[in-house]
Design a protein around this motif. Structure first.
Motif, PDB file in Angstrom:
ATOM      1  N   LYS A  33      55.149  20.828  55.576  1.00 49.59           N
ATOM      2  CA  LYS A  33      56.762  20.453  57.179  1.00 49.59           C
ATOM      3  C   LYS A  33      56.831  18.991  57.301  1.00 49.59           C
ATOM      4  N   ALA A  34      57.625  18.772  57.590  1.00 50.45           N
ATOM      5  CA  ALA A  34      58.388  17.293  58.035  1.00 50.45           C
ATOM      6  C   ALA A  34      58.654  17.232  59.372  1.00 50.45           C
ATOM      7  N   TYR A  35      58.696  15.957  59.505  1.00 50.56           N
ATOM      8  CA  TYR A  35      59.417  16.040  60.879  1.00 50.56           C
ATOM      9  C   TYR A  35      59.672  14.664  60.764  1.00 50.56           C
ATOM     10  N   VAL A  36      61.357  14.925  60.908  1.00 44.00           N
ATOM     11  CA  VAL A  36      61.787  12.938  60.303  1.00 44.00           C
ATOM     12  C   VAL A  36      63.274  13.111  61.425  1.00 44.00           C
ATOM     13  N   PRO A  37      62.518  12.275  62.416  1.00 42.14           N
ATOM     14  CA  PRO A  37      63.579  11.848  63.786  1.00 42.14           C
ATOM     15  C   PRO A  37      64.788  11.466  63.843  1.00 42.14           C
ATOM     16  N   GLY A  38      64.794  10.067  62.272  1.00 36.32           N
ATOM     17  CA  GLY A  38      65.797   8.974  62.583  1.00 36.32           C
ATOM     18  C   GLY A  38      66.999   9.378  61.159  1.00 36.32           C
ATOM     19  N   MET A  39      66.562  10.386  59.836  1.00 39.07           N
ATOM     20  CA  MET A  39      67.344  10.550  58.813  1.00 39.07           C
ATOM     21  C   MET A  39      67.090  11.281  57.959  1.00 39.07           C
ATOM     22  N   ILE A  40      67.687  11.598  56.828  1.00 33.22           N
ATOM     23  CA  ILE A  40      67.529  12.656  56.148  1.00 33.22           C
ATOM     24  C   ILE A  40      66.766  12.874  55.781  1.00 33.22           C
ATOM     25  N   VAL A  90      61.437  22.472  58.587  1.00 29.45           N
ATOM     26  CA  VAL A  90      61.838  20.635  58.266  1.00 29.45           C
ATOM     27  C   VAL A  90      62.633  20.338  59.680  1.00 29.45           C
ATOM     28  N   ILE A  91      62.420  19.920  59.815  1.00 29.31           N
ATOM     29  CA  ILE A  91      62.252  19.227  61.800  1.00 29.31           C
ATOM     30  C   ILE A  91      63.597  18.240  61.745  1.00 29.31           C
ATOM     31  N   LEU A  92      64.407  17.925  61.253  1.00 25.73           N
ATOM     32  CA  LEU A  92      65.399  16.576  61.769  1.00 25.73           C
ATOM     33  C   LEU A  92      65.659  16.764  63.639  1.00 25.73           C
ATOM     34  N   LEU A 125      65.068  24.767  58.069  1.00 26.87           N
ATOM     35  CA  LEU A 125      65.504  23.476  58.989  1.00 26.87           C
ATOM     36  C   LEU A 125      65.969  24.066  60.710  1.00 26.87           C
ATOM     37  N   GLY A 126      65.313  23.464  61.464  1.00 33.85           N
ATOM     38  CA  GLY A 126      65.902  23.292  62.760  1.00 33.85           C
ATOM     39  C   GLY A 126      66.803  21.595  62.413  1.00 33.85           C
ATOM     40  N   ILE A 127      66.832  21.279  64.069  1.00 39.63           N
ATOM     41  CA  ILE A 127      67.285  19.691  64.486  1.00 39.63           C
ATOM     42  C   ILE A 127      67.807  19.910  66.054  1.00 39.63           C
ATOM     43  N   VAL A 128      66.316  19.177  66.280  1.00 38.90           N
ATOM     44  CA  VAL A 128      65.804  18.499  67.593  1.00 38.90           C
ATOM     45  C   VAL A 128      67.164  18.012  68.637  1.00 38.90           C
ATOM     46  N   ASP A 179      59.605  24.337  68.362  1.00 38.65           N
ATOM     47  CA  ASP A 179      59.888  24.906  69.571  1.00 38.65           C
ATOM     48  C   ASP A 179      61.584  24.867  70.331  1.00 38.65           C
ATOM     49  N   THR A 180      61.468  23.545  70.170  1.00 39.18           N
ATOM     50  CA  THR A 180      62.486  22.995  70.759  1.00 39.18           C
ATOM     51  C   THR A 180      63.369  22.870  69.985  1.00 39.18           C
ATOM     52  N   ALA A 181      63.044  22.136  68.534  1.00 38.21           N
ATOM     53  CA  ALA A 181      64.420  22.388  67.334  1.00 38.21           C
ATOM     54  C   ALA A 181      65.364  23.273  67.715  1.00 38.21           C
ATOM     55  N   SER A 182      66.515  23.919  66.951  1.00 42.47           N
ATOM     56  CA  SER A 182      67.971  24.535  67.071  1.00 42.47           C
ATOM     57  C   SER A 182      67.450  25.174  65.222  1.00 42.47           C
ATOM     58  N   TYR A 183      68.216  26.091  65.205  1.00 45.02           N
ATOM     59  CA  TYR A 183      68.126  26.940  63.942  1.00 45.02           C
ATOM     60  C   TYR A 183      69.152  27.592  64.141  1.00 45.02           C
TER      61      TYR A 183
END
Length: 201
Positions: A33-40, A90-92, A125-128, A179-183
């Motif tokens: 699992k990876a949470y990466v808020p500001g880059m790819i 992965v959540i970006l 892959l999810g995107i917040v 739960d917040t991310a878009s998939y």
């Protein structure tokens, strides 16, 4: 337990050796699992995007310049997405789609890569969205690996967390971000929006 190793120590011979170590981490992790808020996330970076990232690391830290070798290793690491033996959640952050790494051409190419890899069976892959209401406070990016380890990359150091109670909190916060991310189609829409932005920048 938490261990901390300064980057200038860890990268004293350049980027290639550390990238080789990271390859091993990913090969040994069946479900990461990876949470990466500001880059790819590194395993989804194009060669051009990764080259800019590692060039900036070398210049900032003043370590030996082996950028092409480090980039080659980062590209090698991406094979875990195609071998059928691994899966990564992965959540970006939406900001990751807009943090300017290398200019519009590099970013447009990177958005295209995300759109292509969005369909990989090995990747969720999810995107917040930037305007999403967060149920937990935003955190620094981190990765979770099999074997009981969370890894952070700070300005001056790499940090590994192995205490089970701390790891449980990492999994809990990852689930909250999920739960917040878009998939799926919603994530694709956000990436296409970013692609349109970079294509006209």
């Amino acid at each position: 337990m938490t261990s901390l190793v300064p980057w200038q120590q860890r990268l004293s011979a350049g980027t290639e050796d550390t990238q080789s170590e990271v390859i091993r981490w990913y090969q040994e992790t069946r479900h990461g699992k990876a949470y990466v808020p500001g880059m790819i996330w590194g395993t989804l970076q194009t060669e051009a995007y990764a080259t800019v990232i590692l060039r900036r690391v070398v210049d900032f830290l003043g370590i030996p310049d082996d950028v092409p070798a480090g980039v080659a290793k980062r590209m090698e690491r991406q094979q875990v997405l195609y071998d059928g033996e691994h899966h990564y959640d992965v959540i970006l952050g939406e900001q990751a789609l807009y943090t300017n790494i290398g200019g519009p051409h590099v970013m447009s190419e990177q958005m295209g890569r995300l759109l292509r890899d969005l369909e990989l069976p090995s990747l969720t892959l999810g995107i917040v969205p930037a305007t999403a209401e967060m149920s937990v406070l935003p955190e620094s990016g981190f990765s979770l690996f099999d074997g009981g380890r969370a890894h952070y990359e700070l300005v001056s150091s790499g940090v590994d967390v192995t205490d089970p109670a701390e790891l449980a909190l990492h999994h809990k916060v990852f689930d909250a971000f999920s739960d917040t991310a878009s998939y799926g189609g919603a994530a694709k829409k956000l990436i296409n929006k970013a692609l349109a932005f970079w294509s006209t920048a």
